[in-house]
Design a protein around this motif. Structure first.
Motif, PDB file in Angstrom:
ATOM      1  N   PHE A   1      -2.405  -2.186   8.252  1.00 55.18           N
ATOM      2  CA  PHE A   1      -1.587  -2.664   7.404  1.00 55.18           C
ATOM      3  C   PHE A   1      -2.045  -1.881   6.220  1.00 55.18           C
ATOM      4  O   PHE A   1      -1.461  -1.760   5.493  1.00 55.18           O
ATOM      5  CB  PHE A   1      -2.046  -4.331   7.574  1.00 55.18           C
ATOM      6  CG  PHE A   1      -1.799  -5.351   6.371  1.00 55.18           C
ATOM      7  CD1 PHE A   1      -0.378  -5.027   6.395  1.00 55.18           C
ATOM      8  CD2 PHE A   1      -3.017  -5.287   5.726  1.00 55.18           C
ATOM      9  CE1 PHE A   1      -0.526  -6.251   5.115  1.00 55.18           C
ATOM     10  CE2 PHE A   1      -2.519  -5.722   4.460  1.00 55.18           C
ATOM     11  CZ  PHE A   1      -1.083  -6.120   3.873  1.00 55.18           C
ATOM     12  N   SER A   2      -3.360  -1.939   5.961  1.00 58.62           N
ATOM     13  CA  SER A   2      -3.625  -1.868   4.937  1.00 58.62           C
ATOM     14  C   SER A   2      -3.501   0.268   4.841  1.00 58.62           C
ATOM     15  O   SER A   2      -3.360   0.278   3.619  1.00 58.62           O
ATOM     16  CB  SER A   2      -4.879  -1.547   5.053  1.00 58.62           C
ATOM     17  OG  SER A   2      -5.629  -2.858   4.833  1.00 58.62           O
ATOM     18  N   TYR A   3      -3.224   0.656   5.773  1.00 60.15           N
ATOM     19  CA  TYR A   3      -3.071   2.642   5.695  1.00 60.15           C
ATOM     20  C   TYR A   3      -1.684   2.538   4.986  1.00 60.15           C
ATOM     21  O   TYR A   3      -1.456   3.452   3.846  1.00 60.15           O
ATOM     22  CB  TYR A   3      -3.356   3.226   6.691  1.00 60.15           C
ATOM     23  CG  TYR A   3      -3.630   4.224   7.233  1.00 60.15           C
ATOM     24  CD1 TYR A   3      -4.638   5.377   5.744  1.00 60.15           C
ATOM     25  CD2 TYR A   3      -2.656   5.274   6.943  1.00 60.15           C
ATOM     26  CE1 TYR A   3      -3.907   6.235   5.972  1.00 60.15           C
ATOM     27  CE2 TYR A   3      -2.369   6.846   6.449  1.00 60.15           C
ATOM     28  CZ  TYR A   3      -2.867   7.342   6.317  1.00 60.15           C
ATOM     29  OH  TYR A   3      -3.388   8.557   5.897  1.00 60.15           O
ATOM     30  N   PHE A   4      -0.909   1.692   5.341  1.00 56.01           N
ATOM     31  CA  PHE A   4       0.469   1.634   5.553  1.00 56.01           C
ATOM     32  C   PHE A   4       1.458   1.395   4.686  1.00 56.01           C
ATOM     33  O   PHE A   4       2.485   1.388   3.874  1.00 56.01           O
ATOM     34  CB  PHE A   4       1.638   1.629   6.387  1.00 56.01           C
ATOM     35  CG  PHE A   4       1.114   2.809   7.780  1.00 56.01           C
ATOM     36  CD1 PHE A   4       1.512   3.662   7.672  1.00 56.01           C
ATOM     37  CD2 PHE A   4      -0.012   2.526   8.685  1.00 56.01           C
ATOM     38  CE1 PHE A   4       1.314   4.970   8.548  1.00 56.01           C
ATOM     39  CE2 PHE A   4      -0.257   3.448   9.443  1.00 56.01           C
ATOM     40  CZ  PHE A   4       0.832   4.475   9.731  1.00 56.01           C
ATOM     41  N   LEU A   5       0.817   0.302   3.718  1.00 56.30           N
ATOM     42  CA  LEU A   5       1.340  -0.634   2.909  1.00 56.30           C
ATOM     43  C   LEU A   5       1.232   0.280   1.696  1.00 56.30           C
ATOM     44  O   LEU A   5       0.701   0.895   1.021  1.00 56.30           O
ATOM     45  CB  LEU A   5       0.149  -2.327   2.289  1.00 56.30           C
ATOM     46  CG  LEU A   5       0.962  -2.395   1.127  1.00 56.30           C
ATOM     47  CD1 LEU A   5       1.499  -3.894   1.838  1.00 56.30           C
ATOM     48  CD2 LEU A   5      -0.785  -3.741   0.780  1.00 56.30           C
ATOM     49  N   ARG A   6       2.179   0.050   0.935  1.00 54.70           N
ATOM     50  CA  ARG A   6       2.229   0.986  -0.046  1.00 54.70           C
ATOM     51  C   ARG A   6       2.602   2.046   0.396  1.00 54.70           C
ATOM     52  O   ARG A   6       2.713   3.505  -0.569  1.00 54.70           O
ATOM     53  CB  ARG A   6       1.964   1.052  -1.203  1.00 54.70           C
ATOM     54  CG  ARG A   6       2.098  -0.536  -1.704  1.00 54.70           C
ATOM     55  CD  ARG A   6       1.201  -0.567  -2.444  1.00 54.70           C
ATOM     56  NE  ARG A   6       0.836  -2.358  -3.637  1.00 54.70           N
ATOM     57  CZ  ARG A   6       0.532  -3.231  -3.101  1.00 54.70           C
ATOM     58  NH1 ARG A   6      -0.548  -2.445  -2.276  1.00 54.70           N
ATOM     59  NH2 ARG A   6       0.569  -4.171  -3.524  1.00 54.70           N
ATOM     60  N   ASN A   7       2.328   2.777   1.280  1.00 52.15           N
ATOM     61  CA  ASN A   7       2.310   4.310   1.815  1.00 52.15           C
ATOM     62  C   ASN A   7       3.809   5.299   1.442  1.00 52.15           C
ATOM     63  O   ASN A   7       5.208   4.708   1.773  1.00 52.15           O
ATOM     64  CB  ASN A   7       1.698   4.829   3.268  1.00 52.15           C
ATOM     65  CG  ASN A   7       1.602   5.875   3.180  1.00 52.15           C
ATOM     66  OD1 ASN A   7       2.187   6.568   3.315  1.00 52.15           O
ATOM     67  ND2 ASN A   7       0.542   6.111   4.682  1.00 52.15           N
ATOM     68  N   PRO A   8       3.647   6.037   0.714  1.00 53.46           N
ATOM     69  CA  PRO A   8       5.424   6.755   1.324  1.00 53.46           C
ATOM     70  C   PRO A   8       5.619   7.354   2.032  1.00 53.46           C
ATOM     71  O   PRO A   8       6.974   7.533   1.728  1.00 53.46           O
ATOM     72  CB  PRO A   8       4.630   8.320   0.241  1.00 53.46           C
ATOM     73  CG  PRO A   8       3.673   7.771  -0.665  1.00 53.46           C
ATOM     74  CD  PRO A   8       2.845   7.020   0.441  1.00 53.46           C
ATOM     75  N   ILE A   9       5.176   7.225   3.222  1.00 52.03           N
ATOM     76  CA  ILE A   9       6.041   7.936   4.389  1.00 52.03           C
ATOM     77  C   ILE A   9       7.226   6.369   4.884  1.00 52.03           C
ATOM     78  O   ILE A   9       7.345   6.651   5.893  1.00 52.03           O
ATOM     79  CB  ILE A   9       5.027   8.620   5.304  1.00 52.03           C
ATOM     80  CG1 ILE A   9       3.925   7.040   6.373  1.00 52.03           C
ATOM     81  CG2 ILE A   9       4.337   9.721   4.843  1.00 52.03           C
ATOM     82  CD1 ILE A   9       3.648   8.120   7.026  1.00 52.03           C
ATOM     83  N   CYS A  10       6.696   5.368   4.492  1.00 52.39           N
ATOM     84  CA  CYS A  10       7.402   4.478   5.296  1.00 52.39           C
ATOM     85  C   CYS A  10       8.409   3.094   4.512  1.00 52.39           C
ATOM     86  O   CYS A  10       8.005   2.190   5.013  1.00 52.39           O
ATOM     87  CB  CYS A  10       6.534   3.762   6.350  1.00 52.39           C
ATOM     88  SG  CYS A  10       4.860   3.322   5.424  1.00 52.39           S
ATOM     89  N   GLN A  11       8.810   3.702   2.692  1.00 56.08           N
ATOM     90  CA  GLN A  11       8.754   2.934   2.076  1.00 56.08           C
ATOM     91  C   GLN A  11      10.807   2.794   2.143  1.00 56.08           C
ATOM     92  O   GLN A  11      11.659   2.262   2.164  1.00 56.08           O
ATOM     93  CB  GLN A  11       8.624   3.428   0.560  1.00 56.08           C
ATOM     94  CG  GLN A  11       6.898   3.361   0.357  1.00 56.08           C
ATOM     95  CD  GLN A  11       6.754   2.166   0.624  1.00 56.08           C
ATOM     96  OE1 GLN A  11       6.952   1.429  -0.136  1.00 56.08           O
ATOM     97  NE2 GLN A  11       5.546   2.288   1.726  1.00 56.08           N
ATOM     98  N   GLU A  12      11.092   3.477   2.733  1.00 53.63           N
ATOM     99  CA  GLU A  12      12.662   4.058   3.045  1.00 53.63           C
ATOM    100  C   GLU A  12      13.312   3.897   4.395  1.00 53.63           C
ATOM    101  O   GLU A  12      13.897   5.369   4.262  1.00 53.63           O
ATOM    102  CB  GLU A  12      13.235   5.000   1.512  1.00 53.63           C
ATOM    103  CG  GLU A  12      13.268   3.863   0.829  1.00 53.63           C
ATOM    104  CD  GLU A  12      13.608   4.622  -0.456  1.00 53.63           C
ATOM    105  OE1 GLU A  12      14.207   6.108  -0.227  1.00 53.63           O
ATOM    106  OE2 GLU A  12      13.503   4.069  -1.594  1.00 53.63           O
ATOM    107  N   MET A  13      12.693   3.883   5.740  1.00 51.80           N
ATOM    108  CA  MET A  13      12.443   4.734   6.389  1.00 51.80           C
ATOM    109  C   MET A  13      15.118   3.754   6.481  1.00 51.80           C
ATOM    110  O   MET A  13      14.600   3.347   6.881  1.00 51.80           O
ATOM    111  CB  MET A  13      11.506   3.944   7.356  1.00 51.80           C
ATOM    112  CG  MET A  13      10.884   4.944   6.557  1.00 51.80           C
ATOM    113  SD  MET A  13       9.528   4.443   8.767  1.00 51.80           S
ATOM    114  CE  MET A  13       9.417   2.577   8.870  1.00 51.80           C
ATOM    115  N   GLY A  14      14.889   4.509   7.822  1.00 48.09           N
ATOM    116  CA  GLY A  14      15.728   3.745   8.956  1.00 48.09           C
ATOM    117  C   GLY A  14      15.957   3.002   8.894  1.00 48.09           C
ATOM    118  O   GLY A  14      17.735   2.096   9.295  1.00 48.09           O
TER     119      GLY A  14
END
Length: 701
Positions: free
Chosen positions: A153-166
């Protein structure tokens, strides 16, 4: 709004809240397109609901964990900004409804004071990371998965790689092979394992990939029997990078990760995942086992004896109370009808039991609550507190515990009323099949539409909202689904569509099935085995008389819980993203991402800077493609189309090609040197696209 900003200790959260307030103002002034603003607010937990002018706010609670203070804070927020109710979801979140858009920044700021976030609770992001609610106290668990869920949870929160996925991406950790978090219907599902190497125990996970429910449920593939724990985060990052680059972005019905695997094939997707690993921020990630410590058990010196309904208490104890792996302590499961907990009851609950349980409550996947570290002598008191609040019904997670989404109460996509249907079916079990409160091998789940927010696709007996036409009118209907459910250790079944019946006949559907099971099931035969033996066709013929529309009565044109004649009124769903098709908006977006890339680079966050720069390439290229009327359906498609329509035609000179330049991202470690080079290339490309656009605008004028 200055007063609430200064109270926040986290400058990142404060900046986000200020930004949300500014974006709301710009949207209301017509400066931000509806599509772009929708994507922005969804990523901040703000979701349009069925009723116009108000919002549903989803509060993100990783693996369902909430303290007394946090639950009371959420209750206060619901009283001040919403409808005095807390809705517990199947993804272990809490939702509140009827919130004014203007007040969402202020609401978020007050929640943040107790370390509660809305960030990425909705939208095309990594959604709430779920886990078995009894993780940490499960007698069958190899180890506690809570710290791992927290780390992801912490690693991907605000992570650029998953902010605007399909589309959204869902992760679940089960505590044991019982798979109570349903790993097999998640994009990424994980079950803890221990192996022994040279006499030493090693922790790791069995990995399931590409599962999902929705209108087309798919069971996940087992891709690793044992993934070492230090590879969990790197592997998840590689998976998400592939989804972001190759996932569908135009057709929302085909935009989940499961469809990418279906389209490209599992072998090719796994190859791309492996190829992406070099670009990961980290190649090995050590999990802090103490990041989610077990809460301190309560100190109960003396418990006063209270009058108690002994008969009801004993049934409740058999169905709702379980021994923890910590000797001498019990967990108490609380059945919350339709997942709705009025705030007044939430306060009374905490006030009544806080001296008798640990200061950590978990929200369960079937919309209930788990109370931990209860001593034997406190159980009668806890029962009485729950009983006074109407929360002591027996049969937690049994056939009498029906899971349901909000349906037409608040959801844009709801076709029929699922909450009242759930209440009616539960009461039918208590009235006519009371012995089934002890049966935890048979599950009923209901969704208001086919999208499976109520998890009907993994139910033994499931229903989803639908409609039929008869006598020139629309009849509220339920699609009957049978045979789904958990098999264990990452394996499961998706329910079959059997027959569609008018909604008011679901009580008879349930009677027909349960009576037939009792009459013709073999001794000790589980429902899955019974269903397979009898076959889907057998159940179709059994239930077909209930689908006869020539026998409709007037009340069957009225949905459960309603008085008026039924009509379908389906809005536009917001779980998926929308295609941003405004060239100017995309160029502004590219500039914003360029600013983020520069800021990340200056901060030494080179992996983040590289991914922001990648997003600059994508947004700027898509802008020019849309200017030619070309709407690519994935990031990978943008790379190919840009080469075909701009580079190969000589319209823009890019040595080696656009795709080759952009995909340097997965051919290099995220070092400072590569970040500097890649960012410089992104700046040059942005300036070239902006200049090209300005030339066209000048010519058109």
């Amino acid at each position: 709004m200055q007063s609430f900003r200064t109270e926040l200790e986290n400058p990142i959260v404060e900046k986000e809240i200020i930004e949300l307030e500014r974006k709301i103002r710009e949207y209301q002034e017509g400066k931000i397109a509806e599509e772009k603003f929708r994507s922005l607010r969804l990523a901040r937990g703000v979701y349009g609901q069925r009723q116009p002018g108000v919002q549903m706010v989803r509060i993100k609670l990783p693996f369902g964990k909430v303290t007394f203070k946090q639950l009371l804070r959420i209750a206060d927020i619901s009283d001040e900004y919403a409808s005095h109710n807390l809705h517990l979801t199947t993804r272990q979140d809490i939702q509140i409804h009827y919130v004014s858009l203007d007040r969402t920044p202020e609401l978020w700021a007050k929640l943040a004071q107790d370390d509660i976030t809305l960030r990425e609770a909705c939208g095309n992001t990594v959604r709430n990371v779920t886990a078995s609610p009894n993780a940490g106290i499960d007698p069958e668990e190899p180890f506690d998965v809570s710290p791992y869920a927290h780390a992801l949870f912490s690693y991907f929160l605000r992570n650029p790689i998953c902010q605007e996925m399909g589309r959204k991406f869902k992760v679940a950790f089960s505590s044991s092979e019982r798979d109570t978090a349903f790993s097999y219907v998640h994009d990424l599902g994980l079950i803890p394992k221990i192996r022994v190497v040279e006499g030493q125990e090693e922790r790791g996970f069995k990995v399931m990939l590409g599962g999902g429910l929705g209108a087309q449920p798919m069971i996940a593939y087992v891709v690793h029997d044992f993934l070492p724990e230090n590879q969990l985060i790197p592997y998840a990052e590689s998976v998400i990078r592939v989804f972001d680059r190759y996932g569908e972005r135009n057709n929302r019905n085909k935009a989940r990760f499961k469809f990418l695997i279906q389209k490209m094939g599992l072998e090719e997707v796994l190859r791309l995942i492996d190829e992406e690993r070099i670009a990961n921020k980290t190649k090995s990630f050590a999990i802090d086992w103490d990041a989610v410590p077990q809460p301190a058990p309560p100190v109960v010196l003396q418990v006063a004896e209270e009058p108690i309904d002994q008969f009801r208490y004993e049934i409740w104890k058999k169905t709702n109370v379980y021994s923890q792996k910590q000797v001498g302590f019990h967990s108490v499961y609380v059945k919350v009808p339709t997942g709705d907990l009025p705030t007044v009851n939430a306060r009374k609950l905490i006030d009544g039991i806080q001296q008798h349980i640990a200061d950590e409550i978990r929200i369960t996947q079937n919309q209930g609550l788990l109370l931990k570290f209860v001593r034997e002598q406190s159980l009668p008191h806890v029962f009485n507190v729950l009983d006074r609040l109407g929360l002591a019904a027996p049969g937690f997670d049994s056939v009498a515990d029906v899971t349901t989404c909000p349906g037409t109460d608040t959801c844009n996509l709801g076709i029929s009323n699922s909450t009242e249907m759930a209440r009616v079916l539960e009461q039918l079990i208590y009235d006519e099949y009371a012995d089934l409160v002890f049966n935890r091998e048979l599950k009923i789940k209901i969704s208001g539409c086919m999208n499976s927010c109520g998890q009907h696709g993994l139910a033994h007996i499931g229903f989803h909202g639908s409609s039929l036409k008869a006598s020139g009118k629309v009849v509220p209907a339920a699609q009957v689904m049978l045979g789904g459910g958990t098999l264990g250790d990452g394996l499961g079944r998706a329910a079959d569509r059997v027959v569609k019946v008018p909604s008011k006949r679901v009580t008879d559907v349930l009677r027909y099935i349960l009576d037939d099971y009792a009459a013709h099931g073999m001794e000790g035969e589980l429902f899955h085995d019974y269903y397979d033996r009898q076959t889907k066709d057998y159940f179709y013929r059994l239930l077909k008389p209930l689908a006869d529309l020539t026998t409709l009565t007037d009340d069957e044109f009225v949905d459960w819980g309603h008085e008026e004649t039924f009509h379908t009124a389906i809005g536009v769903g917001e779980c998926a993203g929308v295609v941003i098709d405004l060239v100017a908006t995309l160029l502004l977006e590219a500039k914003e991402k360029l600013d983020w890339a520069n800021a990340s680079y200056q901060a030494g966050a080179y992996a983040d800077a590289i991914y922001h720069a990648y997003s600059v390439f994508i947004s700027a290229a898509k802008a020019l493609l849309l200017d030619k009327g070309i709407n690519s359906s994935s990031h990978h498609g943008i790379l190919k189309d840009f080469d075909a329509h701009f580079v190969e035609t000589g319209e823009l000179a890019i040595a080696g090609g656009f795709g080759e330049r952009v995909l340097q991202i997965n051919k290099h470690d995220p070092s400072e040197v590569f970040a500097r080079q890649y960012l410089a290339a992104a700046i040059d490309f942005y300036e070239a696209t902006k200049a090209k656009r300005e030339v066209k605008d000048t010519v058109n004028v």
